[in-house]
Design an enzyme around this catalytic site. Structure first.
Site, PDB file in Angstrom:
ATOM      1  N   HIS A 178       0.830  -1.291   0.070  1.00 24.75           N
ATOM      2  CA  HIS A 178       0.105   0.130  -0.002  1.00 24.75           C
ATOM      3  C   HIS A 178       0.782   1.085  -0.002  1.00 24.75           C
ATOM      4  CE1 HIS A 178      -3.386  -2.561   0.912  1.00 24.75           C
ATOM      5  NE2 HIS A 178      -2.872  -2.893   1.828  1.00 24.75           N
ATOM      6  N   GLY A 197      -8.272  -8.590  -0.448  1.00 26.78           N
ATOM      7  CA  GLY A 197      -8.036  -9.443   0.664  1.00 26.78           C
ATOM      8  C   GLY A 197      -9.019  -9.104   1.857  1.00 26.78           C
ATOM      9  N   CYS A 247       1.425 -10.617  -3.887  1.00 28.97           N
ATOM     10  CA  CYS A 247       0.377 -11.680  -3.597  1.00 28.97           C
ATOM     11  C   CYS A 247       0.708 -13.083  -3.652  1.00 28.97           C
ATOM     12  CB  CYS A 247      -0.780 -11.529  -4.503  1.00 28.97           C
ATOM     13  SG  CYS A 247      -1.877  -9.907  -4.252  1.00 28.97           S
TER      14      CYS A 247
END
Length: 254
Positions: free
Chosen positions: A116, A185, A214
């Site tokens: 992020h 998620g 991921c």
């Protein structure tokens, strides 16, 4: 043999009407830990209402409606590892994290590691799926569909890849360059959700080079800005995505 008497209206369990109103909070750029703590707080409050409602049903009294929340934000440079993730998919040690001004958190959502950062639109729906549809697969597909419709508004034909949660460009079978533009998620407790989606709008994609995104080593990561060849304001994308999500959920805003 006699049949048991039917429940009268007074004796029948009382159910709360589904609440399909979302309280939307636009948090802007916020550190990861306070946003995570806020999610946990909202989830716990909703679960407590649901626990009280079970007691109310048993007593034949009116249950309380459960709330739904949507947090929209961006984070400073942050890596998060889900419950099923592998720590070795973070390719930086503590010194490397410090050099890149990034933090690292092991968290309670599903999935592996993701990034992020500024320029990425993050959405955290804290929804009681009993207000909508108690089906986690439907919920994930709904989040993906909201992103797909948003990207279509920018002229991008995004899609899904079988077996891989998220939204992709170059997703068609046989495409030479599949690249992920949105990661998902979630966690669900008593049908109350938390965590959510991360849509790459204008992030520094170089930060994805410090992880195995991921847990998928053979596919690239992209952004809306990279695909369009121009910057796009995160706030613009946020306001385009929100109506799609509301429509798909059959919801309104507070």
């Amino acid at each position: 043999m006699t049949n048991a008497p039917a429940l009268t209206d007074a004796a029948a369990p009382r159910l709360a009407a589904p609440n399909r109103v979302l309280a939307v909070r636009r948090l802007g750029l916020v550190p990861y830990e306070p946003a995570w703590a806020l999610q946990e707080e909202l989830l716990a409050a909703t679960v407590a209402i649901k626990t009280g409602n079970r007691q109310a049903q048993a007593a034949g009294t009116a249950p309380a409606p459960t709330p739904n929340h949507l947090l929209l934000c961006q984070h400073p440079h942050t890596y998060t590892l889900g419950k099923s993730g592998k720590p070795e998919h973070l390719l930086l040690d503590a010194a490397g994290l410090a050099r890149h001004g990034a933090t690292y958190h092991r968290i309670n959502r599903g999935g592996d590691i993701t990034y992020h950062g500024p320029g990425q639109l993050v959405g955290y729906p804290i929804l009681d799926l009993d207000n909508f549809r108690p089906d986690i697969h439907w919920y994930l597909r709904t989040l993906e569909e909201a992103v797909l419709l948003t990207l279509a508004g920018y002229g991008l034909r995004a899609g899904r890849i079988a077996g891989l949660t998220g939204v992709w460009l170059g997703w068609e079978e046989g495409a030479s360059n599949p690249r992920k533009i949105c990661a998902l998620g979630v966690k669900c407790s008593r049908w109350v959700t938390m965590h959510g989606f991360a849509l790459n709008v204008n992030p520094d994609l170089g930060y994805f080079g410090h992880i195995v995104p991921c847990g998928i080593a053979d596919k690239a990561v992209t952004s809306l800005a990279q695909e369009l060849g121009r910057p796009v304001p995160v706030e613009e994308v946020q306001e385009r995505l929100l109506p799609h999500l509301l429509q798909l959920l059959g919801a309104t805003t507070a």
